[in-house]
Design a protein around this motif. Structure first.
Motif, short mmCIF file in Angstrom:
data_model
loop_
_atom_site.label_atom_id
_atom_site.label_comp_id
_atom_site.label_asym_id
_atom_site.label_seq_id
_atom_site.Cartn_x
_atom_site.Cartn_y
_atom_site.Cartn_z
N SER A 111 0.80 -1.22 0.00
CA SER A 111 0.00 0.00 0.00
C SER A 111 0.83 1.27 0.00
CB SER A 111 -0.94 0.00 1.21
OG SER A 111 -1.90 -1.03 1.09
N THR A 112 2.03 1.25 0.59
CA THR A 112 2.84 2.47 0.59
C THR A 112 3.36 2.80 -0.80
OG1 THR A 112 4.87 1.26 1.17
CG2 THR A 112 3.56 2.18 2.99
N ALA A 113 3.19 1.88 -1.76
CA ALA A 113 3.59 2.12 -3.15
C ALA A 113 2.46 2.70 -3.98
CB ALA A 113 4.08 0.82 -3.79
N VAL A 114 1.30 2.95 -3.35
CA VAL A 114 0.12 3.44 -4.07
C VAL A 114 -0.20 4.85 -3.59
CG1 VAL A 114 -2.31 3.03 -4.60
CG2 VAL A 114 -0.75 1.08 -4.27
N ASP A 116 -1.83 8.21 -2.45
CA ASP A 116 -3.11 8.58 -1.86
C ASP A 116 -3.78 7.46 -1.07
OD1 ASP A 116 -2.95 11.17 -2.98
OD2 ASP A 116 -3.81 10.44 -4.85
N LEU A 117 -3.12 6.32 -0.92
CA LEU A 117 -3.73 5.22 -0.18
C LEU A 117 -3.17 5.17 1.24
CD1 LEU A 117 -5.59 2.74 -0.18
CD2 LEU A 117 -3.64 1.38 -1.01
N PRO A 118 -3.99 5.42 2.26
CA PRO A 118 -3.52 5.25 3.64
C PRO A 118 -3.03 3.82 3.86
CG PRO A 118 -5.57 6.48 3.61
CD PRO A 118 -5.37 5.95 2.21
N ALA A 119 -2.07 3.67 4.77
CA ALA A 119 -1.43 2.36 4.92
C ALA A 119 -0.74 2.28 6.28
CB ALA A 119 -0.40 2.15 3.81
N LYS A 120 -0.32 1.08 6.63
CA LYS A 120 0.63 0.94 7.73
C LYS A 120 1.92 1.62 7.30
CE LYS A 120 0.98 -3.51 8.05
NZ LYS A 120 0.35 -3.85 6.74
N PRO A 121 2.59 2.36 8.18
CA PRO A 121 3.81 3.08 7.78
C PRO A 121 5.03 2.16 7.70
CG PRO A 121 3.34 3.49 10.09
CD PRO A 121 2.19 2.66 9.57
N VAL A 122 4.90 1.12 6.89
CA VAL A 122 5.95 0.12 6.71
C VAL A 122 6.18 -0.04 5.21
CG1 VAL A 122 6.64 -2.27 7.12
CG2 VAL A 122 5.23 -1.08 8.82
N ILE A 123 7.40 0.20 4.76
CA ILE A 123 7.72 0.09 3.34
C ILE A 123 7.90 -1.38 2.97
CG2 ILE A 123 9.33 0.75 1.52
CD1 ILE A 123 7.79 3.10 2.74
N ASP A 124 7.12 -1.86 2.01
CA ASP A 124 7.26 -3.22 1.52
C ASP A 124 8.18 -3.22 0.30
OD1 ASP A 124 5.42 -5.36 2.84
OD2 ASP A 124 4.17 -3.57 2.74
N VAL A 125 9.24 -4.01 0.38
CA VAL A 125 10.20 -4.10 -0.71
C VAL A 125 10.18 -5.53 -1.26
CG1 VAL A 125 12.61 -3.82 -1.41
CG2 VAL A 125 11.66 -2.37 0.41
#
Length: 276
Positions: A111-114, A116-125
């Motif tokens: 979600s952090t790659a989208v 305007d989408l709220p998300a958990k503040p965790v970058i998924d790689v």
């Protein structure tokens, strides 16, 4: 006299009959209903014990290396942060430097790659490699950056920060060109292009976080129905636009809500078979 079946046995039989539509939350529900509780009211310790038995069934080959435990942080959904792409780029540079040629590609997913989408503040790689079983080619390199090898299954490896470090990133390793890789890239790119899909996914995320704040696996599990429905739409979108994982959409530039999908190649027709 036949032994009375417990919740796990009942759940396992249902899953054998009905497949992956039978979820971890269904197991919680079976155990809870016998005591007049809702699934999320089952004590956390009991859920953890059930979860430990269920995960190897849900994720074939699932194993957890000893000594990798850390306190679970509550699930928290926050507003989209425009700094997330830069945080990914920072991690991408560090991972690329550590992994060298072992990494076929390194991408921002989740979600952090989208925008305007709220998300958990965790970058998924997402790190794609040639051979998942050659753990020596990537596990020490990733762990040298403070990200611990947490679990393996037949399709991917999962890393999160060592205990005591902020849980602000997690790394997934899979084989380049597999369906596991493709589905994550397709879901990301489709959400980037379709506002109604983002809204539907956000509603599912918020409800899952409200009910399963203390259980990250159940939080993910609670989104399954919506993800399945959106992935069906994403597959149709992939056919219509000629989307391919090898040329998946770049992140949008400053000031853009979402990128335009690629133009449909002449050889792609509506209703044709999904890309491989």
């Amino acid at each position: 006299m036949a032994r009375k079946r417990g919740p796990f046995e009942i759940w396992s039989e249902r899953r054998q009959r009905e497949g992956s539509n039978v979820t971890l939350i269904d197991l919680y529900r079976i155990a809870a209903e016998a005591r007049g509780l809702a699934a999320h009211e089952l004590p956390l310790a009991e859920r953890a014990a059930l979860r430990d038995r269920a995960l190897p069934v849900m994720w074939p080959g699932y194993q957890v290396p000893a000594g990798t435990e850390r306190a679970e942080d509550p699930v928290e959904i926050v507003a989209y942060d425009p700094a997330w792409p830069a945080r990914f780029q920072s991690w991408r540079g560090r991972l690329a430097g550590a992994l060298g040629e072992a990494a076929m590609r390194i991408q921002h997913v989740g979600s952090t790659a989208v925008p305007d989408l709220p998300a958990k503040p965790v970058i998924d790689v997402l790190v794609s490699v040639l051979d998942l079983d050659l753990e020596g080619s990537y596990v020490p390199a990733i762990e040298s950056l403070g990200i611990q090898f947490r679990s393996r299954d037949d399709l991917h490896r999962y890393f999160r920060p060592f205990s005591g470090l902020p849980r602000d990133v997690q790394v997934h390793v899979c084989v380049a060109g597999t369906n596991w890789e493709r589905r994550h890239l397709l879901f990301r790119d489709y959400l980037r292009t379709d506002e109604s899909a983002r809204d539907a996914y956000l509603a599912a995320k918020l409800e899952a976080a409200r009910r399963w704040r203390d259980d990250r696996i159940a939080y993910a599990d609670a989104k399954t129905e919506v993800i399945v429905r959106l992935m069906q739409r994403a597959e149709s979108w992939a056919v219509e636009t000629g989307w391919r994982a090898r040329r998946s959409l770049p992140p949008p530039g400053p000031g853009l809500r979402s990128p335009r999908p690629p133009q449909t190649p002449a050889r792609v027709r509506r209703g044709s078979s999904a890309p491989r």
